[in-house]
Write a protein that holds these residues in place. Structure first.
Motif, PDB file in Angstrom:
ATOM      1  N   VAL A 251       3.597 -16.075   2.614  1.00 50.03           N
ATOM      2  CA  VAL A 251       2.363 -15.971   1.823  1.00 50.03           C
ATOM      3  C   VAL A 251       2.633 -16.235   0.335  1.00 50.03           C
ATOM      4  CG1 VAL A 251       1.293 -14.279   3.370  1.00 50.03           C
ATOM      5  CG2 VAL A 251       2.716 -13.470   1.463  1.00 50.03           C
ATOM      6  N   PRO A 252       1.576 -16.605  -0.431  1.00 51.20           N
ATOM      7  CA  PRO A 252       1.685 -16.530  -1.891  1.00 51.20           C
ATOM      8  C   PRO A 252       1.868 -15.055  -2.250  1.00 51.20           C
ATOM      9  CG  PRO A 252      -0.516 -17.328  -1.206  1.00 51.20           C
ATOM     10  CD  PRO A 252       0.231 -16.994   0.041  1.00 51.20           C
ATOM     11  N   SER A 253       2.639 -14.752  -3.275  1.00 52.99           N
ATOM     12  CA  SER A 253       3.052 -13.356  -3.476  1.00 52.99           C
ATOM     13  C   SER A 253       1.900 -12.431  -3.838  1.00 52.99           C
ATOM     14  CB  SER A 253       4.159 -13.270  -4.522  1.00 52.99           C
ATOM     15  OG  SER A 253       3.695 -13.607  -5.798  1.00 52.99           O
ATOM     16  N   VAL A 254       0.796 -12.983  -4.286  1.00 50.20           N
ATOM     17  CA  VAL A 254      -0.348 -12.130  -4.615  1.00 50.20           C
ATOM     18  C   VAL A 254      -0.943 -11.504  -3.348  1.00 50.20           C
ATOM     19  CG1 VAL A 254      -2.163 -13.937  -4.528  1.00 50.20           C
ATOM     20  CG2 VAL A 254      -2.346 -12.054  -6.183  1.00 50.20           C
ATOM     21  N   GLU A 255      -0.576 -12.027  -2.184  1.00 52.52           N
ATOM     22  CA  GLU A 255      -1.080 -11.467  -0.922  1.00 52.52           C
ATOM     23  C   GLU A 255      -0.211 -10.339  -0.372  1.00 52.52           C
ATOM     24  OE1 GLU A 255      -3.915 -12.183   0.244  1.00 52.52           O
ATOM     25  OE2 GLU A 255      -4.385 -13.995  -0.879  1.00 52.52           O
ATOM     26  N   ILE A 256       0.940 -10.095  -0.977  1.00 52.80           N
ATOM     27  CA  ILE A 256       1.804  -9.003  -0.508  1.00 52.80           C
ATOM     28  C   ILE A 256       1.129  -7.672  -0.859  1.00 52.80           C
ATOM     29  CG2 ILE A 256       4.071  -7.894  -0.798  1.00 52.80           C
ATOM     30  CD1 ILE A 256       5.144 -10.689  -1.629  1.00 52.80           C
ATOM     31  N   THR A 257       1.173  -6.720   0.058  1.00 55.84           N
ATOM     32  CA  THR A 257       0.558  -5.412  -0.220  1.00 55.84           C
ATOM     33  C   THR A 257       1.634  -4.334  -0.320  1.00 55.84           C
ATOM     34  OG1 THR A 257       0.358  -4.783   2.103  1.00 55.84           O
ATOM     35  CG2 THR A 257      -1.468  -6.068   1.156  1.00 55.84           C
ATOM     36  N   PRO A 258       1.318  -3.202  -0.977  1.00 55.07           N
ATOM     37  CA  PRO A 258       2.267  -2.086  -0.974  1.00 55.07           C
ATOM     38  C   PRO A 258       2.649  -1.660   0.445  1.00 55.07           C
ATOM     39  CG  PRO A 258       0.607  -1.728  -2.655  1.00 55.07           C
ATOM     40  CD  PRO A 258       0.161  -2.942  -1.877  1.00 55.07           C
ATOM     41  N   GLY A 259       1.706  -1.730   1.373  1.00 52.27           N
ATOM     42  CA  GLY A 259       2.023  -1.389   2.773  1.00 52.27           C
ATOM     43  C   GLY A 259       3.060  -2.336   3.359  1.00 52.27           C
ATOM     44  N   ASP A 260       2.952  -3.628   3.020  1.00 54.40           N
ATOM     45  CA  ASP A 260       3.970  -4.595   3.471  1.00 54.40           C
ATOM     46  C   ASP A 260       5.349  -4.192   2.953  1.00 54.40           C
ATOM     47  OD1 ASP A 260       2.062  -6.268   4.655  1.00 54.40           O
ATOM     48  OD2 ASP A 260       1.804  -7.479   2.832  1.00 54.40           O
ATOM     49  N   LEU A 261       5.383  -3.683   1.729  1.00 56.50           N
ATOM     50  CA  LEU A 261       6.683  -3.353   1.125  1.00 56.50           C
ATOM     51  C   LEU A 261       7.288  -2.097   1.745  1.00 56.50           C
ATOM     52  CD1 LEU A 261       5.803  -4.273  -2.558  1.00 56.50           C
ATOM     53  CD2 LEU A 261       7.178  -5.594  -0.953  1.00 56.50           C
ATOM     54  N   LEU A 262       6.436  -1.148   2.136  1.00 55.77           N
ATOM     55  CA  LEU A 262       6.966   0.018   2.868  1.00 55.77           C
ATOM     56  C   LEU A 262       7.630  -0.450   4.163  1.00 55.77           C
ATOM     57  CD1 LEU A 262       4.183   2.770   2.675  1.00 55.77           C
ATOM     58  CD2 LEU A 262       6.212   2.537   1.249  1.00 55.77           C
ATOM     59  N   ALA A 263       6.964  -1.380   4.855  1.00 57.43           N
ATOM     60  CA  ALA A 263       7.524  -1.896   6.116  1.00 57.43           C
ATOM     61  C   ALA A 263       8.819  -2.666   5.847  1.00 57.43           C
ATOM     62  CB  ALA A 263       6.502  -2.787   6.811  1.00 57.43           C
ATOM     63  N   LEU A 264       8.844  -3.425   4.745  1.00 55.51           N
ATOM     64  CA  LEU A 264      10.051  -4.178   4.386  1.00 55.51           C
ATOM     65  C   LEU A 264      11.234  -3.237   4.156  1.00 55.51           C
ATOM     66  CD1 LEU A 264      11.535  -6.789   3.455  1.00 55.51           C
ATOM     67  CD2 LEU A 264      10.621  -6.351   1.155  1.00 55.51           C
TER      68      LEU A 264
ATOM     69  N   GLY B 199       3.760   2.724   7.102  1.00 58.12           N
ATOM     70  CA  GLY B 199       2.546   3.094   7.824  1.00 58.12           C
ATOM     71  C   GLY B 199       1.746   4.182   7.131  1.00 58.12           C
ATOM     72  N   THR B 200       2.317   4.789   6.072  1.00 55.26           N
ATOM     73  CA  THR B 200       1.575   5.818   5.320  1.00 55.26           C
ATOM     74  C   THR B 200       0.328   5.188   4.705  1.00 55.26           C
ATOM     75  OG1 THR B 200       3.648   6.942   4.767  1.00 55.26           O
ATOM     76  CG2 THR B 200       1.744   7.448   3.375  1.00 55.26           C
ATOM     77  N   ASP B 201      -0.768   5.926   4.770  1.00 56.11           N
ATOM     78  CA  ASP B 201      -2.016   5.465   4.161  1.00 56.11           C
ATOM     79  C   ASP B 201      -1.862   5.599   2.636  1.00 56.11           C
ATOM     80  OD1 ASP B 201      -4.529   4.524   4.316  1.00 56.11           O
ATOM     81  OD2 ASP B 201      -5.490   6.473   4.715  1.00 56.11           O
ATOM     82  N   LEU B 202      -1.875   4.498   1.931  1.00 50.91           N
ATOM     83  CA  LEU B 202      -1.596   4.556   0.496  1.00 50.91           C
ATOM     84  C   LEU B 202      -2.895   4.671  -0.314  1.00 50.91           C
ATOM     85  CD1 LEU B 202       1.216   1.855   0.317  1.00 50.91           C
ATOM     86  CD2 LEU B 202       1.477   4.338   0.134  1.00 50.91           C
ATOM     87  N   PRO B 203      -2.849   5.441  -1.408  1.00 48.72           N
ATOM     88  CA  PRO B 203      -4.052   5.616  -2.224  1.00 48.72           C
ATOM     89  C   PRO B 203      -4.355   4.372  -3.064  1.00 48.72           C
ATOM     90  CG  PRO B 203      -2.201   6.730  -3.235  1.00 48.72           C
ATOM     91  CD  PRO B 203      -1.700   6.195  -1.925  1.00 48.72           C
ATOM     92  N   ASN B 204      -5.591   4.276  -3.522  1.00 45.73           N
ATOM     93  CA  ASN B 204      -5.966   3.227  -4.473  1.00 45.73           C
ATOM     94  C   ASN B 204      -5.751   3.744  -5.889  1.00 45.73           C
ATOM     95  OD1 ASN B 204      -6.945   1.272  -2.647  1.00 45.73           O
ATOM     96  ND2 ASN B 204      -8.835   2.437  -2.417  1.00 45.73           N
ATOM     97  N   VAL B 205      -5.077   2.955  -6.686  1.00 46.59           N
ATOM     98  CA  VAL B 205      -4.909   3.304  -8.103  1.00 46.59           C
ATOM     99  C   VAL B 205      -5.436   2.142  -8.933  1.00 46.59           C
ATOM    100  CG1 VAL B 205      -3.249   3.784  -9.929  1.00 46.59           C
ATOM    101  CG2 VAL B 205      -2.946   4.831  -7.685  1.00 46.59           C
TER     102      VAL B 205
END
Ligand code: ASP
Length: 348
Positions: free
Chosen positions: A76-89, A226-232
């Protein structure tokens, strides 16, 4: 051109070489010209399509440095990476080192690299080096920087001196600490800087050198995949800001706020009561939009100055800019940190 995502692919090389696990997420380093537009887009340009395995195999020298196992995590273009993706990584990275990898390399786009590297740094709890790299130019551009960056990243990933330093970023033969690095140019190949500090090391003729060891503030945060992450929310303040955007934050599904004030951390006086109300709803952090230096604590006493804002309950982000402070708050909230622990985390 891509291999299926999630499947590790190893090159067949002598086992005496150190082992590196490479996780590929896409970005310019893996981008090729499109022949037709993507669905939902009218544009034909470049897009990520080259697999991590192909990137490694395109640089034969890498095979003399390490056995590299590649895993295509995203494309993906890096703007599509999510914090949830990074937890999985991070889970994949832990599995890799626990199964014997000597170091980790992550390839992704440069646009959000400083964010991914920083977030992973906050979570990384192993001694093995983690090196993020990328490219400003596509593989087919004149002067493509991806192959040299990839080789340097693998060399750094197997360097004993790079252990216990947390996450490092390696581009243009410079080595940066994830906590300090930022993309500071939209197109120049020398786009990455660590404002106020500079790189902590370099790679010359294939030899990585660590000249400075970064201070890692606090223990790694524990947030499982898999943790539900808050919006900041992150709101940057400018001249004449009338507070409409800040006011709207209070009615959004947002659990934390970072305000990037001007200078040492200041907002127009009219915004101070708005921030007081928001502090009653959620943690509010005060960063500086200047891009270098610390948020002040005890200099300016006018309404909307940092002394006033701190008295209203905002927490300063120290030397973290708003972008990094936002991710830090996401993880701190997910980890259930209380206010004193959050305050300590914001101190480098
Ligand atoms: N737009 C690209 C991305 O971040 C830029 C790059 O990789 O350099 O995915």
């Amino acid at each position: 051109m891509s291999e299926p995502t999630g499947t590790p692919v190893t090159n067949l090389l002598p086992t005496a070489l150190p082992q590196v696990s490479l996780f590929a997420l896409g970005g310019t380093i893996a981008s090729v010209p499109q022949t037709s537009p993507d669905e939902g887009s009218a544009a034909v340009g470049v897009r990520p399509a080259v697999s991590g395995r192909e990137l490694v195999d395109a640089v034969p020298l890498i095979a003399q440095v390490a056995r590299v196992e590649t895993t295509q995590v995203l494309q993906v273009p890096s703007v599509e990476i999510t914090p949830g993706d990074l937890l999985a990584l991070v889970e994949l990275m832990r599995d890799a080192v626990d199964s014997g990898a000597d170091g980790i390399v992550v390839t992704q786009g440069t646009d959000t690299l400083e964010e991914s590297a920083f977030m992973v740094d906050l979570l990384w709890d192993r001694p093995q080096p983690v090196i993020f790299t990328a490219a400003m130019r596509t593989p087919s551009s004149p002067g493509a920087d991806g192959p040299a960056n990839l080789l340097a990243a693998v060399q750094l990933a197997v360097t004993p001196e790079a252990r216990d330093l947390g996450v490092l970023v390696c581009l243009g033969d410079a080595v940066h600490a994830a906590r300090h690095v930022r993309k500071a140019h939209s197109s120049n190949p020398a786009a990455f800087e660590s404002p106020g500090l500079g790189p902590i090391g370099w790679v010359t003729e294939g030899r990585p050198r660590i000249a400075l060891r970064p201070v890692r503030g606090g223990a790694p945060l524990r947030v499982i995949a898999g943790t539900d992450l808050p919006n900041v929310a992150l709101v940057r303040i400018g001249l004449g800001d009338d507070g409409q955007l800040l006011q709207a934050v209070g009615s959004l599904d947002v659990q934390g706020l970072v305000v990037e004030g001007v200078g040492g951390g200041h907002v127009p006086r009219a915004l101070a009561p708005v921030l007081s109300r928001l502090v009653e709803q959620m943690p509010v952090l005060l960063a500086s939009r200047t891009g270098a230096g610390e948020v002040l604590t005890q200099t300016y006493g006018y309404p909307g100055g940092e002394i006033d804002l701190r008295a209203r309950g905002l927490l300063g982000t120290g030397a973290y800019d708003g972008t990094k402070a936002r991710l830090l708050l996401v993880l701190a909230l997910a980890a259930g940190l209380d206010r004193p622990a959050l305050d300590r985390l914001l101190t480098l």
